[in-house]
Motif scaffolding. Structure first.
Motif, mmCIF file in Angstrom:
data_model
loop_
_atom_site.group_PDB
_atom_site.id
_atom_site.type_symbol
_atom_site.label_atom_id
_atom_site.label_comp_id
_atom_site.label_asym_id
_atom_site.label_seq_id
_atom_site.Cartn_x
_atom_site.Cartn_y
_atom_site.Cartn_z
ATOM 1 N N LYS A 1 3.315 13.900 -13.756
ATOM 2 C CA LYS A 1 2.278 14.298 -14.701
ATOM 3 C C LYS A 1 2.113 15.808 -14.709
ATOM 4 O O LYS A 1 1.883 16.427 -15.751
ATOM 5 C CB LYS A 1 0.954 13.619 -14.332
ATOM 6 N N GLN B 1 2.460 1.648 -3.377
ATOM 7 C CA GLN B 1 1.474 2.135 -4.332
ATOM 8 C C GLN B 1 1.193 3.613 -4.125
ATOM 9 O O GLN B 1 1.044 4.379 -5.086
ATOM 10 C CB GLN B 1 0.169 1.325 -4.192
ATOM 11 N N GLN B 2 1.124 4.020 -2.858
ATOM 12 C CA GLN B 2 0.895 5.436 -2.547
ATOM 13 C C GLN B 2 2.047 6.295 -3.053
ATOM 14 O O GLN B 2 1.825 7.344 -3.677
ATOM 15 C CB GLN B 2 0.733 5.611 -1.036
ATOM 16 N N ARG C 1 4.121 5.501 -5.418
ATOM 17 C CA ARG C 1 4.112 5.465 -6.881
ATOM 18 C C ARG C 1 3.068 6.424 -7.444
ATOM 19 O O ARG C 1 3.322 7.145 -8.413
ATOM 20 C CB ARG C 1 3.818 4.039 -7.355
ATOM 21 N N SER C 2 1.897 6.446 -6.808
ATOM 22 C CA SER C 2 0.822 7.341 -7.265
ATOM 23 C C SER C 2 1.225 8.798 -7.094
ATOM 24 O O SER C 2 0.979 9.637 -7.977
ATOM 25 C CB SER C 2 -0.467 7.065 -6.479
ATOM 26 N N GLU C 3 1.847 9.098 -5.944
ATOM 27 C CA GLU C 3 2.294 10.476 -5.702
ATOM 28 C C GLU C 3 3.356 10.881 -6.712
ATOM 29 O O GLU C 3 3.359 12.007 -7.215
ATOM 30 C CB GLU C 3 2.844 10.599 -4.274
ATOM 31 N N HIS C 4 4.257 9.932 -7.001
ATOM 32 C CA HIS C 4 5.326 10.227 -7.959
ATOM 33 C C HIS C 4 4.758 10.435 -9.358
ATOM 34 O O HIS C 4 5.135 11.378 -10.066
ATOM 35 C CB HIS C 4 6.328 9.076 -7.975
ATOM 36 N N GLU C 5 3.818 9.561 -9.765
ATOM 37 C CA GLU C 5 3.210 9.688 -11.087
ATOM 38 C C GLU C 5 2.435 10.997 -11.209
ATOM 39 O O GLU C 5 2.460 11.655 -12.261
ATOM 40 C CB GLU C 5 2.281 8.501 -11.347
ATOM 41 N N LYS C 6 1.741 11.374 -10.129
ATOM 42 C CA LYS C 6 0.995 12.622 -10.138
ATOM 43 C C LYS C 6 1.940 13.808 -10.270
ATOM 44 O O LYS C 6 1.694 14.753 -11.031
ATOM 45 C CB LYS C 6 0.177 12.747 -8.847
ATOM 46 N N ARG D 1 0.835 -1.207 0.000
ATOM 47 C CA ARG D 1 0.000 0.000 0.000
ATOM 48 C C ARG D 1 0.868 1.255 0.000
ATOM 49 O O ARG D 1 0.585 2.233 -0.693
ATOM 50 C CB ARG D 1 -0.945 0.002 1.211
#
Length: 284
Positions: free
Chosen positions: A98, A87-88, A90-95, A84
Motif C-alpha cells: 500500500k 495473517q501478520q 499478510r498484513s505486513e505485506h499489504e501495508k 496468526r
C-alpha cells in the motif's frame, strides 16, 4: 470392552448398573430411572466402576483418550499460531504494498545464457548473478526494484550475432509475494499464473531493441556487463501487448491477454495511453 450389567456409582444418582453400551453412549439403570452418558468421558468425571478389572481397562481407555485430546488441542493451537503468523505476514505485506510507490523503471530485462534456458522455462525462476568486487563480492545481487508489479523479460542472442539481434524469448510476472529488497538468494520466482514463453518463430518477431534504448545513447545498442538491467514500465506494456498479437492459439492468446491486463492494473497504465515502440532499433 463388555460393561453390560457392571455396577457403577454416580456422584448424584447413586448406584446403578449398565444396561446398554454402543460406542460413544452408555445407558445406566438407577433406582428410579435410566440415564444416558457420553462414553468414556462420564467415567472420568461422574461415574465409577465397581469391577476392578473393568475399571483398570477403562482407565487405559481414558488415558488414551486424554492423550488424543491433548494432541488435538496442541494441533489446534499450532494451527491457530500459524494462522496468526500468516495473517501478520499478510498484513505486513499489504501495508508494504500500500505504501509502495511505483518506480517508473521497475521491470527487468534478463540475459539468458544458452545453458540455462531449459532450466528457466521449467523452473520458472532466474538468478540475478553475484557481485564481482568489493566487500560483498560473491554475494547475490539484490533486485531491489522488483515487486509484484514487475515483469522479468527473458532475452537472448546468439554469440555469433550482433547485439542488435537480441530477441525476446518470454516473460513472467514476479511471484505474488516477492519483494526484491528482501531477496537474499538472488532468485526471482515466477507468478503462478502470469508467465509466457514464445515459440522460435514468435521470438524472431520480437527484437528487444525495438522497445529498449539507453537514454544517454538512444541509437547505441550495447548490453555491456551484468545479467540484468531495469527498464521502463511503459516499454514492458508495449512488449506484452505485442505478445498478445503474436499468439494465434485461442487459449494462449487468452493467457497473454490476461497477463497484459493484470500488468496494466498493477502498474496503473492505460492501453489507450500507450505510445508506439521507439527503441534504439527504430531510430537507425
Amino acid at each position: 470392552m463388555n460393561l453390560i450389567n457392571k455396577e457403577v456409582t454416580h456422584k448424584r444418582f447413586g448406584k446403578g448398573s449398565v444396561v446398554k453400551h454402543n460406542g460413544s453412549i452408555i445407558e445406566i439403570h438407577f433406582a428410579t430411572e435410566n440415564k444416558k452418558f457420553v462414553f468414556p468421558d462420564a467415567f472420568g468425571n461422574h461415574l465409577e466402576l465397581h469391577d476392578k478389572s473393568s475399571a483398570d481397562s477403562l482407565e487405559k481407555v481414558l488415558q488414551k483418550r486424554k492423550i488424543e485430546r491433548e494432541k488435538e488441542e496442541q494441533e489446534k493451537e499450532e494451527e491457530k499460531r500459524l494462522q496468526r503468523k500468516e495473517q501478520q505476514l499478510r498484513s505486513e505485506h499489504e501495508k508494504l504494498m500500500k505504501n509502495h510507490k511505483l518506480h517508473p523503471e521497475s521491470q527487468m530485462a534478463f540475459w539468458c545464457d544458452a545453458e540455462e534456458l531449459s532450466q528457466i522455462f521449467t523452473e520458472w525462476k532466474v538468478f540475478t548473478g553475484a557481485i564481482k568486487s568489493g566487500n560483498n563480492k560473491g554475494t547475490p545481487k539484490i533486485p531491489s526494484r522488483i515487486y509484484q508489479n514487475s515483469v522479468v523479460l527473458l532475452t537472448a542472442r546468439e554469440s555469433s550475432m550482433p547485439e542488435k539481434d537480441r530477441r525476446i524469448l518470454g516473460a513472467f510476472m514476479a511471484n505474488e509475494k516477492f519483494i526484491g529488497k528482501f531477496c537474499e538468494d538472488g532468485y526471482i520466482p515466477a507468478h503462478s499464473e502470469y508467465r509466457l514463453q514464445l515459440t522460435e518463430q514468435q521470438s524472431a518477431g520480437m527484437p528487444f531493441w525495438k522497445y529498449y534504448l539507453n537514454e544517454k545513447s538512444p541509437r547505441s545498442m550495447t548490453w555491456n556487463t551484468g545479467k540484468f538491467r531495469y527498464f521502463d514500465n511503459v516499454w514492458m506494456t508495449q512488449i506484452l501487448l505485442d505478445m498478445v498479437s503474436l499468439k494465434s492459439d485461442t487459449h494462449e492468446r487468452e493467457l497473454a491477454q490476461n497477463f497484459f491486463e493484470h500488468f496494466c492494473r498493477m502498474n496503473r497504465i492505460r492501453k489507450e495511453d500507450l505510445p508506439e515502440p521507439n527503441g534504439a532499433l527504430m531510430r537507425i
